[in-house]
Design a protein around this motif. Structure first.
Motif, PDB file in Angstrom:
ATOM      1  N   VAL A   1       0.877  -1.120  -0.107  1.00  0.00           N
ATOM      2  CA  VAL A   1      -0.023  -0.009   0.108  1.00  0.00           C
ATOM      3  C   VAL A   1       0.849   1.388   0.239  1.00  0.00           C
ATOM      4  O   VAL A   1       1.753   1.260   0.836  1.00  0.00           O
ATOM      5  CB  VAL A   1      -0.972   0.027   1.217  1.00  0.00           C
ATOM      6  CG1 VAL A   1      -1.715   1.440   1.232  1.00  0.00           C
ATOM      7  CG2 VAL A   1      -1.901  -1.220   1.327  1.00  0.00           C
ATOM      8  N   THR A   2       0.659   2.190  -1.124  1.00  0.00           N
ATOM      9  CA  THR A   2       1.185   3.382  -0.846  1.00  0.00           C
ATOM     10  C   THR A   2       0.094   4.604  -0.564  1.00  0.00           C
ATOM     11  O   THR A   2      -0.715   4.676  -1.365  1.00  0.00           O
ATOM     12  CB  THR A   2       2.041   3.809  -2.398  1.00  0.00           C
ATOM     13  OG1 THR A   2       3.068   2.817  -2.436  1.00  0.00           O
ATOM     14  CG2 THR A   2       2.543   5.147  -2.343  1.00  0.00           C
ATOM     15  N   PRO A   3       0.383   5.099   0.487  1.00  0.00           N
ATOM     16  CA  PRO A   3      -0.726   6.359   0.842  1.00  0.00           C
ATOM     17  C   PRO A   3      -0.322   7.656  -0.097  1.00  0.00           C
ATOM     18  O   PRO A   3       0.870   7.830  -0.473  1.00  0.00           O
ATOM     19  CB  PRO A   3      -0.493   6.807   2.159  1.00  0.00           C
ATOM     20  CG  PRO A   3       0.966   6.172   2.272  1.00  0.00           C
ATOM     21  CD  PRO A   3       1.197   5.193   1.737  1.00  0.00           C
ATOM     22  N   LEU A   4      -1.470   8.153  -0.614  1.00  0.00           N
ATOM     23  CA  LEU A   4      -1.309   9.316  -1.895  1.00  0.00           C
ATOM     24  C   LEU A   4      -2.021  10.684  -0.948  1.00  0.00           C
ATOM     25  O   LEU A   4      -2.851  10.605  -0.093  1.00  0.00           O
ATOM     26  CB  LEU A   4      -1.919   8.938  -2.920  1.00  0.00           C
ATOM     27  CG  LEU A   4      -1.649   7.659  -3.704  1.00  0.00           C
ATOM     28  CD1 LEU A   4      -2.523   7.496  -4.962  1.00  0.00           C
ATOM     29  CD2 LEU A   4      -0.111   7.860  -4.247  1.00  0.00           C
ATOM     30  N   ASN A   5      -1.337  11.768  -1.506  1.00  0.00           N
ATOM     31  CA  ASN A   5      -1.973  13.007  -1.330  1.00  0.00           C
ATOM     32  C   ASN A   5      -2.003  13.268   0.347  1.00  0.00           C
ATOM     33  O   ASN A   5      -1.288  13.054   1.127  1.00  0.00           O
ATOM     34  CB  ASN A   5      -3.421  13.192  -2.043  1.00  0.00           C
ATOM     35  CG  ASN A   5      -2.992  13.097  -3.729  1.00  0.00           C
ATOM     36  OD1 ASN A   5      -2.089  13.940  -4.122  1.00  0.00           O
ATOM     37  ND2 ASN A   5      -3.682  12.296  -4.331  1.00  0.00           N
ATOM     38  N   SER A   6      -3.125  13.761   0.694  1.00  0.00           N
ATOM     39  CA  SER A   6      -3.389  13.826   2.240  1.00  0.00           C
ATOM     40  C   SER A   6      -3.197  12.776   3.124  1.00  0.00           C
ATOM     41  O   SER A   6      -2.718  12.856   4.266  1.00  0.00           O
ATOM     42  CB  SER A   6      -5.055  14.517   2.283  1.00  0.00           C
ATOM     43  OG  SER A   6      -5.121  15.670   1.423  1.00  0.00           O
ATOM     44  N   PHE A   7      -3.357  11.616   2.509  1.00  0.00           N
ATOM     45  CA  PHE A   7      -3.345  10.368   3.227  1.00  0.00           C
ATOM     46  C   PHE A   7      -1.481   9.917   3.584  1.00  0.00           C
ATOM     47  O   PHE A   7      -1.384   9.090   4.278  1.00  0.00           O
ATOM     48  CB  PHE A   7      -4.046   9.324   2.821  1.00  0.00           C
ATOM     49  CG  PHE A   7      -5.394   9.352   3.242  1.00  0.00           C
ATOM     50  CD1 PHE A   7      -5.938   8.229   3.833  1.00  0.00           C
ATOM     51  CD2 PHE A   7      -6.104  10.329   2.696  1.00  0.00           C
ATOM     52  CE1 PHE A   7      -7.218   8.007   4.125  1.00  0.00           C
ATOM     53  CE2 PHE A   7      -7.441  10.280   3.167  1.00  0.00           C
ATOM     54  CZ  PHE A   7      -8.109   8.975   3.930  1.00  0.00           C
ATOM     55  N   GLY A   8      -0.939  10.633   2.856  1.00  0.00           N
ATOM     56  CA  GLY A   8       0.676  10.476   2.947  1.00  0.00           C
ATOM     57  C   GLY A   8       1.097  11.271   4.367  1.00  0.00           C
ATOM     58  O   GLY A   8       2.194  10.867   4.742  1.00  0.00           O
ATOM     59  N   THR A   9       0.222  11.948   5.136  1.00  0.00           N
ATOM     60  CA  THR A   9       0.652  12.306   6.274  1.00  0.00           C
ATOM     61  C   THR A   9       0.261  11.631   7.480  1.00  0.00           C
ATOM     62  O   THR A   9       0.437  11.898   8.819  1.00  0.00           O
ATOM     63  CB  THR A   9       0.281  13.907   6.459  1.00  0.00           C
ATOM     64  OG1 THR A   9      -1.327  13.711   6.370  1.00  0.00           O
ATOM     65  CG2 THR A   9       0.772  14.579   5.433  1.00  0.00           C
ATOM     66  N   GLY A  10      -0.597  10.594   7.320  1.00  0.00           N
ATOM     67  CA  GLY A  10      -1.171   9.960   8.389  1.00  0.00           C
ATOM     68  C   GLY A  10      -0.366   8.727   8.764  1.00  0.00           C
ATOM     69  O   GLY A  10       0.606   8.258   8.175  1.00  0.00           O
ATOM     70  N   LEU A  11      -0.826   8.298   9.944  1.00  0.00           N
ATOM     71  CA  LEU A  11       0.153   6.880  10.580  1.00  0.00           C
ATOM     72  C   LEU A  11      -0.652   5.595   9.824  1.00  0.00           C
ATOM     73  O   LEU A  11      -1.757   5.551  10.030  1.00  0.00           O
ATOM     74  CB  LEU A  11      -0.095   6.940  11.995  1.00  0.00           C
ATOM     75  CG  LEU A  11       0.360   5.732  12.732  1.00  0.00           C
ATOM     76  CD1 LEU A  11       1.694   5.444  12.508  1.00  0.00           C
ATOM     77  CD2 LEU A  11       0.087   5.624  14.198  1.00  0.00           C
ATOM     78  N   LEU A  12      -0.020   4.874   9.288  1.00  0.00           N
ATOM     79  CA  LEU A  12      -0.504   3.891   8.391  1.00  0.00           C
ATOM     80  C   LEU A  12      -0.362   2.421   9.120  1.00  0.00           C
ATOM     81  O   LEU A  12       0.890   2.205   9.389  1.00  0.00           O
ATOM     82  CB  LEU A  12       0.093   3.980   6.987  1.00  0.00           C
ATOM     83  CG  LEU A  12      -0.392   2.856   6.075  1.00  0.00           C
ATOM     84  CD1 LEU A  12      -1.814   2.885   5.646  1.00  0.00           C
ATOM     85  CD2 LEU A  12       0.528   2.907   4.948  1.00  0.00           C
ATOM     86  N   ILE A  13      -1.107   1.624   9.195  1.00  0.00           N
ATOM     87  CA  ILE A  13      -1.249   0.314   9.553  1.00  0.00           C
ATOM     88  C   ILE A  13      -1.856  -0.585   8.368  1.00  0.00           C
ATOM     89  O   ILE A  13      -3.051  -0.569   8.038  1.00  0.00           O
ATOM     90  CB  ILE A  13      -1.718  -0.049  10.788  1.00  0.00           C
ATOM     91  CG1 ILE A  13      -1.137   0.639  11.847  1.00  0.00           C
ATOM     92  CG2 ILE A  13      -1.876  -1.635  11.407  1.00  0.00           C
ATOM     93  CD1 ILE A  13      -1.799   0.674  13.379  1.00  0.00           C
TER      94      ILE A  13
END
Length: 328
Positions: A191-203
């Motif tokens: 999974v690669t977070p994009l745009n605004s979601f690139g700043t969140g904590l990802l699990i």
């Protein structure tokens, strides 16, 4: 007798003047377009009404460099063996307005007589959003429909539309492993977070046929329209269409549930397709060029509305039979 001769002379003069005017034709008009011969020998193409794109064929061999268009326009210029030139011009953003100069053709033209073989123009309205997993997107979170060659690597996208006030997002994507396998070697476990979601904590968590993606933010976020995840996968040798299911929940900064609609998508594995036929009309023509132009220059994760459908490079001729010689 002298009076009769005088009338004949005047008549011949009128015919001569009329004939010269026709041979020295300065403008050619249709319902949508006007071609105007300028004093310097160049030709201006102007819109007589609001348009999205034009397609003109002229009886002259014109180099692409001789045709100038504005920064918001795209052009395609093709020459035939018969000495004709086809000029297609479309707008990449807003429509071409009435009275606007669409293009200028440099040259030493002396007349427009018999120059224009054919011309057409299109006006396309952007359709209202409908519940579907492809542009234009419905409100909520959607899996974007896509296609990929069998036995190849690729990705599909998750899109958010008019989602407001969330501090946490959790989605579950289900898929058929007979068709695709998530490529955990790319991004964060596939999974690669994009745009605004690139700043969140990802699990990211996986099961045999699903992937759960959780993203938390320090403060509430709102998204108007953007891609939020890129899901990397490998396509199998099995051709066909496979459903990509989507469910989940959004919560605000106080952990309250936010009402959100989730939309499934579909991935097509393998099979030939006519590259450039974006409106599925079984031909590539001016409307397809218009649709392509609206996404020209966009970058995934960057500015502009990137749509994978219009990212058509590299083009190859893979299929034979009736598809031989066609980029598919």
């Amino acid at each position: 007798m002298k009076r009769a001769i005088r009338f004949v002379a005047i008549g011949l003069l009128v015919l001569l003047i009329g004939g010269c005017f026709h041979l020295d034709q300065k403008a050619v008009n249709s319902e949508e377009l006007s071609l105007i011969l300028n004093e310097d020998g160049s030709i201006s193409i102007k819109a007589l009404k609001e348009l999205t794109g034009i397609d003109v064929i002229v009886a002259a061999s014109i180099e692409e460099e001789a045709i100038t268009v504005g920064d918001s326009l795209l052009k395609i210029v093709t020459q035939s063996d018969e000495g004709t030139t086809r000029i297609a011009i479309v707008s990449t953003s807003s429509n071409i307005m009435e009275g606007e100069e669409i293009a200028r053709i440099d040259g030493n033209f002396t007349t427009l007589k018999n120059l224009v073989i054919s011309s057409s123009a299109k006006y396309l309205e952007i359709p209202s959003p409908k519940p579907q997993a492809k542009p234009p997107f419905p409100d909520g979170i959607s899996i974007v429909d896509g296609s990929i060659d069998k036995a190849s690597e690729g990705y599909f996208l998750v899109h958010a539309e008019n989602v407001n006030g969330f501090a946490g997002v959790e989605i579950t994507i289900t898929y058929d492993p007979q068709y695709i396998i998530i490529d955990k070697s790319k991004g964060e476990q596939g999974v690669t977070p994009l745009n605004s979601f690139g700043t969140g904590l990802l699990i990211v968590q996986h099961t045999e046929n699903s992937i759960k993606i959780t993203t938390a933010f320090n403060s509430a976020k709102s998204v108007n329209s953007e891609y939020i995840y890129q899901i990397h996968f490998m396509a199998s040798l099995v051709e066909g269409k496979t459903l990509i299911g989507l469910s989940g929940e959004l919560r605000d900064a106080n952990t309250g549930m936010i009402q959100t609609t989730f939309h499934d998508g579909e991935i097509t594995i393998g099979g030939p397709k006519l590259i450039g036929d974006f409106d599925n009309s079984n031909k590539v023509d001016l409307p397809d060029f218009i649709l392509f132009a609206r996404s020209y220059g966009s970058v995934l994760g960057g500015e502009g509305e990137y749509i994978e459908t219009y990212d058509i490079a590299p083009a190859e001729d893979k299929y034979q039979g009736v598809w031989a010689g066609i980029y598919d």
